[in-house]
Design a protein around this motif. Structure first.
Motif, PDB file in Angstrom:
ATOM      1  N   GLN A   1       0.855  -1.223   0.159  1.00 32.70           N
ATOM      2  CA  GLN A   1       0.219  -0.158   0.229  1.00 32.70           C
ATOM      3  C   GLN A   1       1.097   0.877  -0.144  1.00 32.70           C
ATOM      4  O   GLN A   1       2.393   1.006   0.577  1.00 32.70           O
ATOM      5  CB  GLN A   1      -0.694   0.025   1.611  1.00 32.70           C
ATOM      6  CG  GLN A   1      -1.792   1.248   0.757  1.00 32.70           C
ATOM      7  CD  GLN A   1      -3.172   0.890   2.507  1.00 32.70           C
ATOM      8  OE1 GLN A   1      -3.521  -0.062   2.183  1.00 32.70           O
ATOM      9  NE2 GLN A   1      -3.004   2.578   3.150  1.00 32.70           N
TER      10      GLN A   1
ATOM     11  N   ASP B   1       0.393   5.064   0.660  1.00 28.84           N
ATOM     12  CA  ASP B   1      -0.476   6.151   0.780  1.00 28.84           C
ATOM     13  C   ASP B   1      -0.197   7.792   0.583  1.00 28.84           C
ATOM     14  O   ASP B   1       1.410   8.019   1.055  1.00 28.84           O
ATOM     15  CB  ASP B   1      -0.899   6.400   2.370  1.00 28.84           C
ATOM     16  CG  ASP B   1      -1.712   5.683   2.893  1.00 28.84           C
ATOM     17  OD1 ASP B   1      -2.467   4.479   2.203  1.00 28.84           O
ATOM     18  OD2 ASP B   1      -1.120   4.957   4.348  1.00 28.84           O
TER      19      ASP B   1
ATOM     20  N   SER C   1      -3.378   2.250  -4.007  1.00 26.74           N
ATOM     21  CA  SER C   1      -2.402   3.806  -4.247  1.00 26.74           C
ATOM     22  C   SER C   1      -3.808   4.145  -3.292  1.00 26.74           C
ATOM     23  O   SER C   1      -4.875   3.485  -3.632  1.00 26.74           O
ATOM     24  CB  SER C   1      -2.761   3.870  -5.698  1.00 26.74           C
ATOM     25  OG  SER C   1      -2.627   5.607  -5.453  1.00 26.74           O
ATOM     26  N   ARG C   2      -4.024   5.010  -2.124  1.00 31.24           N
ATOM     27  CA  ARG C   2      -4.648   5.908  -1.525  1.00 31.24           C
ATOM     28  C   ARG C   2      -4.179   6.790  -1.860  1.00 31.24           C
ATOM     29  O   ARG C   2      -2.932   7.786  -0.982  1.00 31.24           O
ATOM     30  CB  ARG C   2      -4.962   4.789  -0.168  1.00 31.24           C
ATOM     31  CG  ARG C   2      -5.839   5.606   0.467  1.00 31.24           C
ATOM     32  CD  ARG C   2      -6.275   5.336   1.832  1.00 31.24           C
ATOM     33  NE  ARG C   2      -5.118   4.960   2.729  1.00 31.24           N
ATOM     34  CZ  ARG C   2      -5.306   4.969   3.930  1.00 31.24           C
ATOM     35  NH1 ARG C   2      -6.245   5.365   4.507  1.00 31.24           N
ATOM     36  NH2 ARG C   2      -4.170   4.981   4.559  1.00 31.24           N
TER      37      ARG C   2
END
Length: 1014
Positions: A576, A578, A606-607
């Motif tokens: 992940q 951020d 993807s955040r």
């Protein structure tokens, strides 16, 4: 009291209100910095800071409007309030640091959910300043009520005078805060200074109010009715709603003008305070004018109607003035010297531009509140009217702030937001004038006002608001418009916090800019050569990935182009990413980079989070393996907090046990002292760190808060299936040796650099060194050359320090010319081949043929020396050529490649009989072959000889001393290094690279504090 005494007494009370305004604006300015640290610099945070300030003022004014009627000495009440403000000012820093530490360490992590965190942050921020702002809101009604009681019949003059004195003090306070107090005593000292001023004001007001005030004339029974019944009074409703709408429009103007001017003059701390001071100065002049006209006017309501129309028309006209601002700033950039004096004149020039744009409308704004108040006082509504008008005006201002930032600017853009606010002002004015029509002449005047307003609006709407100018970044290079022959703007949006543009070059490249400052450039066209920004964005991600076996969770501060996030997601080990970005328009605009950043948008790992970085990390329970800080340039107001010692203390708490932190640092538009301030802020919070150059002016620092920095290994990336191998190869990074070649410093050298350039204290949230001093470096176009040129310098400092080796001859350097040491390596190889007569046609395209001249000239000088039996003239000429060749090759060729040049010397066609040349060749041989013992011996021999008059001896003094010191450094003989330097005592006659390295080595030798930079 005699008339003269009466006059002096009135003017003395007006004069101390200057100091009150001065202190008040110091508070507003410094509170904005403090709460910006706590809430972040996102749009909602900026709006909330202003809303808290204005809301507290409105609350205080509204309360005192009711309670103050029972007070028998309002000026002494004012003195007590000022003293209370002073006490809270003195305590504020201590309270803030304790509350902030508790919130980030305990409260926010415990709350968990984002909405609860936001409520807590906003509530705490409000409580931090709300008591002081309530007290500040009481001061104007108390002082004005006290003066009106003491000097009846002059309400308009007194209110205008108070508005003028308070505002002019505020304008001076805004400038003093950033230009004097912050550089001198920082945020805590500025708060103390404001508190002391409050005590001074309180003492003076208490002394001047020795005599009691006359008993106020009570309003009539109808006009003294409860608030609910009073609001049924048509005139009161009209005035209160009018002043609220006027306040909303005025603050919309202020926000829009500051945003618009930032694109012309730069988003610096200095520019912001100059713009704020210009706006307040206009208000002050309006108060001064109304002081002499309010009491003489037959109808204050009619006059305020004209003032409202004038304010709206002046705001529309400001768009025409603004259209020329870019040309004016371009002229300033081209005309002024890039010096301290030039920067002072540049600030003066930009302040003049801000005054030309903002002051006319601000002048009219300064007249409205006193006139609205006088209208109610003449109607017999009593001194409560002062607090009511003040409260409703500030409440309207709050609405204007939120509407402008969150609704109008994102929806309509800056220009149309200004037009909407202007139409609101004009509408208020025309409505008031329409109510006052009682004759044919007044009808004609109303029609003229309406006609002028309509024409102004039509002209304003048609004034070009050209993105080619807005995105030009004229404050950097002086170009007032983007060259339409090479580029075009393909995206432009006025976002909540900044204006974002994407500019496409006709060569296939594109860059994204914020308020005119380019933040990232990418070659979008397939097959095009990568831009110089791409290695920075790619390596910011790839470099830490090569150091960790399991980099699962990564946090990125600053979206930019999205390429760093895109690169991270090319590694299948990452679970992940951020990415925290303040401005939504930045994320939206970067989509135009297409496939070059596609994974940032399409990869489910993807955040993208729109928030302030510190607030996000504090509320997020995730611990990261890598945190990458890639903000904009630190000369931009607010960005310096991401390079502060408090931020570096904060980051390690959100890293896993073996986590790494990556910091991008610009080496352009900044000087070595400011870089030293960043190093000194960062170092105490990390045990190990090192630096890499990605191009000629961008540096990446990778730091480990616990333990030694892991060794970089590209195989960690290349052994996994994925696109990163091809993406790195596109940038010329194909082997570990090529990546290592970009390393420029380890922790020991960074400590030495920081010790060498320690003229400034560590950058801090509470002493914002970067925000204060980096704008001047940006204006002067300074580059931290002593650091940026380390990888391309001639001496073998990096090799002696164990930081990097030259590339082996079988490895091909990049031909992109992004990294200067690559170009220097190509040149060194070409010179070596030319000297040996083996160059052929292998000269790279990036090297012109003239780059071979040092080899050709050295060979020719050797031939002449042989032909003329080594006479002094030909020997000296040869020594010059030897030095020229050696400095272009020693640091960029492996020792094996240079061994034959200085030991076999096939390029010299005879036996060397000159003692000076023989010593020179021995010294060159020791250096080029990295024989550290021989370097020490040759260096000591050079200075063991009796003083020499030989020109050759003098020419090589610095190189000989460098060889000696580098050999001692390589062998960790730091005490001996200092002793040798002191014993030889060679004067520092120049500022060449050898003298720089000498000072740096001394600084490294004196560093006795381990990883700390004290």
């Amino acid at each position: 009291m005699s008339p003269d005494t009466n006059h002096r007494h009135r003017h003395a009370l007006l004069a101390i209100f200057v100091l009150s305004g001065f202190a008040g604006l110091i508070y507003q300015s410094i509170w904005s910095h403090y709460l910006g640290l706590f809430l972040g610099h996102a749009a909602y945070a900026q709006a909330l800071v202003l809303a808290i300030f204005m809301g507290g003022m409105a609350t205080g004014a509204a309360w005192i409007a009711h309670a103050g009627q029972r007070w028998r000495n309002l000026v002494r009440g004012y003195a007590l309030i000022e003293a209370a403000i002073g006490v809270l000012g003195l305590l504020f820093h201590w309270i803030f640091t304790g509350v902030a530490a508790f919130s980030y360490d305990w409260l926010i992590p415990a709350l968990g959910s984002p909405w609860a965190v936001d409520i807590a942050r906003w509530g705490i921020a409000a409580l931090l300043i709300f008591p002081q702002t309530i007290l500040l809101g009481m001061t104007f009604p108390l002082m004005s009520g006290g003066l009106i009681r003491r000097f009846p019949g002059r309400e308009g003059s007194l209110l205008g005078g108070l508005y003028f004195t308070n505002s002019i003090g505020a304008a001076i306070g805004a400038l003093a805060a950033v230009f004097i107090l912050l550089p001198w005593v920082g945020l805590p000292g500025a708060m103390v200074a404001a508190g002391i001023l409050n005590f001074l004001v309180a003492a003076l007001a208490w002394w001047l109010a020795r005599e009691p005030e006359p008993v106020p004339v009570a309003p009539t029974e109808a006009k003294a009715a409860p608030e609910q019944r009073l609001l049924q009074n048509p005139l009161l409703r009209l005035v209160l709603f009018g002043t609220a709408l006027s306040g909303a429009a005025s603050f919309a103007y202020e926000i829009v003008w500051i945003r618009m001017l930032s694109m012309a003059v730069g988003s610096t701390m200095h520019a912001f305070e100059l713009m704020l001071a210009s706006f307040i100065a206009g208000i002050a002049l309006g108060g001064l004018w109304v002081r002499n006209h309010a009491d003489r006017t037959e109808s204050p309501l009619r006059l305020v109607g004209w003032m409202q129309v004038g304010m709206g028309v002046a705001a529309l006209v400001s768009l025409g003035v603004y259209a020329n601002a870019f040309s004016w700033v371009g002229w300033l950039m081209g005309s002024l010297a890039k010096s301290d004096g030039g920067y002072a004149l540049f600030n003066l020039g930009t302040a003049t531009i801000a005054i030309a744009i903002m002051l006319p409308a601000a002048f009219f704004a300064g007249t409205t509140l006193p006139l609205f108040t006088v209208t109610l006082l003449r109607e017999g509504l009593g001194e409560r009217a002062i607090g009511r008008v003040y409260a409703w005006n500030t409440l309207g201002s709050i609405v204007g702030v939120f509407a402008a930032i969150h609704l109008l600017i994102p929806t309509l853009g800056l220009k149309l937001t200004l037009c909407v606010a202007a139409v609101l002002d004009i509408g208020i004015g025309l409505f008031l004038l329409r109510l006052q029509i009682n004759s044919r002449h007044s009808m004609i005047r109303f029609a003229v006002a309406a006609g002028i307003s309509a024409v102004a609006l039509m002209v304003a709407v048609r004034i070009p608001y050209d993105p080619m100018k807005l995105a030009s970044g004229v404050f950097r290079y002086g170009d007032s418009e983007i060259d339409a022959g090479t580029q075009k703007v393909v995206y432009y949006r006025d976002g909540k916090t900044s204006s974002v543009a994407v500019i496409a070059g006709f060569d296939g490249s594109a860059n994204i800019s914020t308020n005119g400052k380019p933040d990232a450039g990418i070659m979008v066209k397939d097959g095009g050569w990568p831009t110089s920004d791409e290695p920075t964005m790619t390596l910011a991600a790839a470099l830490p990935l090569t150091m960790l076996d399991k980099p699962a969770h990564v946090g990125v501060i600053g979206f930019g182009s999205g390429m760093t996030t895109h690169t991270l997601l090319g590694d299948p080990r990452v679970k992940q990413v951020d990415t925290v970005e303040i401005e939504p328009a930045m994320v939206e605009g970067a989509r135009l980079f297409g496939d070059r950043v596609g994974r940032a948008y399409t990869d489910p790992r993807s955040r993208i989070v729109i928030d302030d970085a510190k607030a996000f990390f504090a509320a997020n329970p995730t611990k990261y393996d890598i945190v990458i800080s890639e903000p904009s340039n630190p000369w931009i107001s607010g960005v310096g907090t991401l390079f502060s010692k408090e931020f570096y203390q904060f980051v390690p708490t959100y890293l896993n046990e073996n986590g790494l932190f990556v910091q991008w640092v610009q080496l352009y538009e900044i000087n070595e002292e400011l870089i030293g301030s960043i190093f000194n802020a960062m170092s105490p919070h990390f045990e190990d760190y090192a630096a890499w150059m990605t191009n000629g002016s961008d540096m990446l620092i990778v730091a480990s808060p616990k333990g030694k920095l892991p060794k970089s290994d590209l195989n960690r990336l290349f052994q996994n299936p994925g696109p990163l191998k091809a993406e790195l190869a596109r940038l010329g990074i194909t082997t570990q040796e090529i990546l290592d070649f970009r390393k420029i410093a380890d922790a020991r050298m960074l400590r030495g650099i920081a010790r060498l350039y320690n003229q400034l204290p560590p950058n801090s949230d509470y002493f914002p060194i970067l925000g204060l001093y980096a704008p001047k470096s940006r204006y002067q176009g300074i580059t931290a050359e002593a650091i940026s040129t380390l990888p391309a310098q001639e001496a073998i400092l990096l090799e002696a320090s164990g930081i990097r080796l030259p590339l082996p001859l079988h490895m091909v350097p990049s031909k992109l010319a992004h990294f200067p040491a690559d170009t220097m390596t190509w040149r060194a190889r070409a010179l070596l081949a030319e000297l040996a007569g083996q160059l052929g046609t292998q000269l790279p395209d990036l090297l012109p043929a003239r780059n071979l001249s040092p080899a050709i000239l050295m060979r020719e000088a050797a031939r002449k020396a042989c032909e003329q039996s080594w006479n002094p003239a030909t020997s000296h000429q040869l020594s010059i050529r030897i030095r020229e060749f050696s400095v272009l090759t020693n640091a960029f060729l492996p020792s094996s490649a240079l061994r034959d040049v200085w030991s076999r010397r096939d390029w010299i066609p005879c036996k060397v009989t000159s003692p000076d040349i023989a010593r020179t060749l021995s010294l060159m041989n020791a250096i080029s072959t990295r024989d550290w013992n021989a370097m020490q011996d040759e260096g000591r021999k050079w200075f063991a000889l009796p003083p020499q008059d030989s020109a050759i001896y003098r020419d090589y003094e610095d190189m000989a001393l460098s060889a000696l010191l580098l050999s001692l450094a390589h062998q960790d003989q730091w005490k001996e290094l200092l002793e040798a330097d002191e014993q030889i005592g060679l004067p520092e006659k120049s500022d060449n690279v050898y003298q720089l390295h000498r000072r740096l080595l001394r600084a490294m030798a004196r560093d006795q504090n381990g990883p700390g930079l004290n």
